[in-house]
Design a protein around this motif. Structure first.
Motif, short mmCIF file in Angstrom:
data_model
loop_
_atom_site.label_atom_id
_atom_site.label_comp_id
_atom_site.label_asym_id
_atom_site.label_seq_id
_atom_site.Cartn_x
_atom_site.Cartn_y
_atom_site.Cartn_z
N UNK A 302 109.14 64.06 103.19
CA UNK A 302 110.38 63.31 103.02
C UNK A 302 110.05 61.87 102.63
N UNK A 303 110.50 61.46 101.47
CA UNK A 303 110.36 60.08 101.02
C UNK A 303 111.73 59.42 101.09
N UNK A 304 111.80 58.29 101.77
CA UNK A 304 113.08 57.62 101.99
C UNK A 304 113.04 56.22 101.39
N UNK A 305 114.14 55.81 100.78
CA UNK A 305 114.27 54.47 100.22
C UNK A 305 115.64 53.92 100.58
N UNK A 306 115.67 52.69 101.06
CA UNK A 306 116.94 52.10 101.51
C UNK A 306 117.94 52.05 100.37
N UNK A 307 119.16 52.49 100.67
CA UNK A 307 120.23 52.51 99.68
C UNK A 307 120.24 53.75 98.82
N UNK A 308 119.11 54.42 98.68
CA UNK A 308 119.01 55.59 97.80
C UNK A 308 119.13 56.88 98.60
N UNK A 309 118.46 56.93 99.73
CA UNK A 309 118.51 58.13 100.55
C UNK A 309 117.14 58.72 100.77
N UNK A 310 117.08 60.05 100.94
CA UNK A 310 115.83 60.74 101.25
C UNK A 310 115.61 61.88 100.26
N UNK A 311 114.42 61.89 99.69
CA UNK A 311 113.98 62.97 98.81
C UNK A 311 113.11 63.90 99.66
#
Length: 338
Positions: A302-311
């Motif tokens: 799980x890769x998470x980025x603020x504002x974008x969400x989680x891949x």
């Protein structure tokens, strides 16, 4: 605004993530026009493309129409109405749709090295060129996958790796852009997992060419595109989890080049087209190679980025090649431990 490409079974469509809903903006405008004025009226939905790259090209006008569509869904919901377009609801629960890669087949994908910490953390000698220009390799646009699709594990590698990155899509085409001009050509940002076969990558690149087989088999992107009017490109907070355990964290702050500088360099003496994707590289400590920790079949990354969400993507089983496939002399590159 968070834009997605999704499928309910009717084929790929674009939508806006709004709470726990995916709103179809063009369908909403059409349905509201019929609700208000009756059948046969002309709707502004015709101004709103239903494919992501075409939507990027509408710029602020398209975003304004999409925002209006989201507001209309809220208004009708508050009255207890549910808008339908040609018999289908204009908004779907996220849980009921399949989210795809934001642009399932971008016209071109490039991945740049802009973080010195990643280069040094991977044991690479930082070349003088990195101080002068963003350096990239060109990805295989036909290998793009979206959220929840398994990461492909090729038969020829023992060391599969994830990479914690973000990148941006172009909103229109251009050539010989200045950084100032390029800033207006960026549509939005998404998460990018540059899946890597580390042993074969370093083995093949010992010839100072590539990467090819080390990268070309699988690249994950998503879940959405966060439009640039809502992005501080220097303050996106990132994290990577494997089976729920945090392996890496970072931010987009410590880069050599801005998004606009990367795009300006890409456009020098060559055409950039709408919908191209340019990643800005792995953050320091953002891959298994730097950590000396390796994902395995059955893991969930799980890769998470603020504002974008989680891949989120599960790791697939290592593929078994058909008899006689590949090179007879190749029996697997030696594992790399840097």
């Amino acid at each position: 605004m968070r834009l997605v490409t999704f499928d309910t079974g009717a084929g790929a469509e674009i939508g806006v993530l709004h709470g726990d809903l995916v709103v179809r903006p063009a369908a909403t405008l059409r349905a509201h026009q019929v609700y208000r004025d009756g059948p046969g009226t002309v709707s502004r939905a015709a101004e709103l493309p239903e494919e992501m790259v075409a939507f990027f090209q509408t710029g602020a006008h398209g975003r304004a129409l999409a925002a209006e569509a989201v507001a209309l869904v809220d208004q009708h919901s508050a009255r207890g109405d549910e808008l339908h377009d040609n018999g289908r609801p204009v908004a779907h629960p996220v849980a009921d749709v399949r989210i795809l890669a934001p642009v399932p087949r971008p016209p071109r994908v490039r991945d740049y090295l802009t973080y010195r910490a990643h280069a040094s953390g991977a044991g690479l000698t930082t070349p003088p060129a990195l101080a002068a220009m963003p350096i990239c390799y060109k990805c295989n646009a036909d290998s793009i996958i979206g959220p929840d699709e398994p990461l492909l594990w090729p038969s020829y590698t023992e060391q599969l790796d994830f990479e914690l990155e973000v990148g941006f899509f172009t909103s229109r085409g251009g050539r010989d852009l200045t950084p100032e001009q390029a800033a207006g050509y960026i549509a939005g940002v998404t998460i990018f997992n540059d899946v890597s076969a580390r042993d074969i990558q370093f083995f093949e690149m010992s010839m100072s060419i590539g990467p090819s087989k080390g990268k070309d088999f699988c690249t994950a992107m998503g879940p959405c595109v966060l439009t640039m009017d809502e992005v501080n490109e220097w303050d996106i907070r990132l994290s990577a989890r494997v089976n729920g355990e945090t392996w890496a964290t970072g931010t987009t702050a410590d880069r050599q080049f801005s998004f606009a500088e990367v795009l300006a360099w890409a456009s020098l003496d060559e055409d950039v087209r709408p919908g191209e994707f340019l990643a800005v590289g792995t953050v320091g400590g953002g891959c298994g190679l730097e950590l000396d920790r390796w994902i395995r079949s059955g893991d969930v990354v799980e890769l998470e980025a603020s504002g974008i969400g989680t891949l989120r993507n599960p790791v697939g089983e290592r593929r078994v090649p058909p008899p006689g496939a590949g090179l007879r002399s190749y029996h697997g590159a030696p594992p790399v431990h840097l």
